[in-house]
Design a protein around this motif. Structure first.
Motif, short mmCIF file in Angstrom:
data_model
loop_
_atom_site.label_atom_id
_atom_site.label_comp_id
_atom_site.label_asym_id
_atom_site.label_seq_id
_atom_site.Cartn_x
_atom_site.Cartn_y
_atom_site.Cartn_z
N HIS A 126 -13.25 9.39 -48.61
CA HIS A 126 -14.16 9.83 -47.56
C HIS A 126 -15.54 9.23 -47.76
N VAL A 148 -9.23 10.90 -44.74
CA VAL A 148 -10.40 11.56 -45.28
C VAL A 148 -10.16 13.06 -45.35
N GLU A 150 -10.89 17.10 -44.80
CA GLU A 150 -11.25 17.81 -43.59
C GLU A 150 -12.72 18.22 -43.55
N THR A 152 -15.19 16.25 -44.49
CA THR A 152 -16.03 15.05 -44.48
C THR A 152 -17.10 15.16 -43.40
N ASP A 154 -19.75 14.52 -40.44
CA ASP A 154 -19.68 13.65 -39.27
C ASP A 154 -20.46 12.36 -39.48
N ARG A 156 -20.72 10.59 -42.15
CA ARG A 156 -19.87 9.63 -42.86
C ARG A 156 -18.76 9.11 -41.95
N LEU A 157 -18.18 10.01 -41.16
CA LEU A 157 -17.14 9.58 -40.24
C LEU A 157 -17.66 8.52 -39.27
N ALA A 161 -16.02 4.99 -38.71
CA ALA A 161 -15.41 4.80 -37.40
C ALA A 161 -15.93 3.59 -36.65
N LEU A 167 -8.45 6.58 -38.16
CA LEU A 167 -9.17 7.50 -39.03
C LEU A 167 -8.56 8.90 -38.90
N ARG A 169 -8.49 12.80 -40.33
CA ARG A 169 -9.08 13.90 -41.07
C ARG A 169 -7.92 14.82 -41.47
#
Length: 397
Positions: A126, A148, A150, A152, A154, A156-157, A161, A167, A169
């Motif tokens: 993650h 990643v 759950e 993680t 936003d 970082r996402l 992304a 991707l 979660r």
């Protein structure tokens, strides 16, 4: 011909047959040490991107130099930082891995893995590894599966992304995903934390450090440790350099962990040869908050075999060191990196280093990706345009 070897029991496997030995320990690639030498600076003629990157050591890698983003991994700066050296030494030399394409040492392993593997790739991460695999897959026009946790954030996402991977979660016990994807027939090659190809790429950081010091060598190499894959790569590189006659003695390997999650340091303190999993507490060192490191035993063996150590660093010391690196050395790092220079400070105080020692510290990732969400208002002065000359003159001697 490439082969995989278990560092612990010596069992040998053909490349691609396994990632872990039947004894349970991780494997790494073995190449001919006798054939290795420092690359000729004039090799190849003209300008070639790979000559100033990790690919200058192509002869020691189980992959050929690629084009594109993977050719740019490695070749990071190493410089002495007297401003952060503790009184009475040692001399500290910073290896800044944040200058890799996606801002961390993970690009080294991803570059080698992508160059060897075909088809879709994936990883369980993650953070830095997820970002690295997503970016390199995008550059190569390949599909990527990124798993990643759950929780993680936003933020970082969003970083991951932007490279348009698949991707996911994942709800449930995230720590087991490493083993769920290890050797599983999923149609995707997973470049997880201590995959042999990843370790092969990550060992090049130690080649760069030692070549910079050649014909001498640093007295010690200090780095953060999480899964143990990077520590394994450093140890593998030093062993190869010794076997090739390029090192007379091995630099000592010192590993650093956050005290809130320090299974490898705990095993070292207790004189154990095997690392037991721990339930780590929340820590700012998110990237190394790994209570069950898959290559923990190998990392522990690396420290012991080189007469090094594994240190635990308090949360306060780690965060203070992060500020010190930024303010005094001009280097922004993650808290997970700051444990390394904080450990040097503690180890020097304990008598492990003296003023004559040269210590190379690997700063594994950039702080610019994971900086604070806000700025302390006390560090910002609001002024009018007319006040600029006077305000600037105040800082002049």
């Amino acid at each position: 011909m490439d082969r995989l070897v278990c560092y612990d029991c010596g069992e040998t496997y053909a490349a691609g047959d396994a990632a872990r030995c039947a004894c349970g320990e991780p494997l790494w690639f073995e190449t001919d040490a006798a054939a290795f030498s420092w690359p000729d600076a004039s090799e190849g003629g003209g300008v070639r991107l790979g000559r100033d990157s990790l690919w200058r050591y192509e002869s020691a890698l189980p992959a050929a130099e690629p084009g594109g983003l993977a050719a740019a991994a490695g070749g990071t700066p190493l410089f002495r930082a007297p401003s952060i050296e503790p009184p009475d030494g040692p001399r500290i030399h910073l290896k800044v891995e944040g200058t890799n394409p996606t801002g961390s040492f993970k690009d080294r392993g991803t570059a080698v893995g992508m160059s060897r593997l075909d088809g879709p790739v994936g990883t369980v991460s993650h953070g830095n590894m997820a970002l690295s695999v997503a970016a390199h897959a995008a550059a190569a026009g390949r599909e990527a599966a990124i798993l990643v946790a759950e929780d993680t954030p936003d933020s970082r996402l969003a970083m991951i992304a932007q490279h348009d991977p698949h991707l996911f979660r994942v709800r449930g016990e995230y720590g087991r995903l490493y083993r769920d994807t290890l050797g599983a027939d999923l149609g995707v090659a997973f470049l997880n934390s201590d995959a042999p190809l990843r370790v092969a790429g990550q060992k090049t950081v130690a080649y760069e450090i030692c070549e910079a010091f050649a014909p001498d060598a640093p007295d010690a190499i200090v780095l953060p440790v999480s899964s143990g894959g990077q520590a394994s790569g450093v140890w593998k590189a030093l062993r190869k350099l010794k076997a090739a006659g390029l090192l007379s003695t091995l630099p000592r390997i010192y590993l650093a962990q956050a005290a809130r999650c320090d299974p490898i340091a705990r095993a070292f303190r207790r004189g154990k040869s095997r690392v037991e999993s721990v339930d780590g507490e929340p820590t700012a060192a998110v990237s190394i908050n790994n209570g069950d490191p898959p290559s923990g035993n190998r990392a522990l063996a690396a420290a012991r075999a080189t007469d090094g150590a594994v240190a635990s660093v308090s949360e306060d010391a780690m965060l203070a060191e992060r500020e010190r690196l930024a303010a005094d050395a001009g280097v922004s790092v993650e808290p997970s990196c700051a444990v390394a220079t904080a450990a040097v400070r503690d180890l020097a105080a304990a008598g492990e280093f003296d003023a004559a020692d040269d210590v190379a510290v690997i700063l594994t990732g950039s702080g610019y990706k994971y900086g604070p969400s806000g700025v302390d208002s006390r560090s910002v002065r609001e002024i009018d345009r007319a006040d600029v000359p006077g305000a600037v003159r105040e800082i002049a001697p």
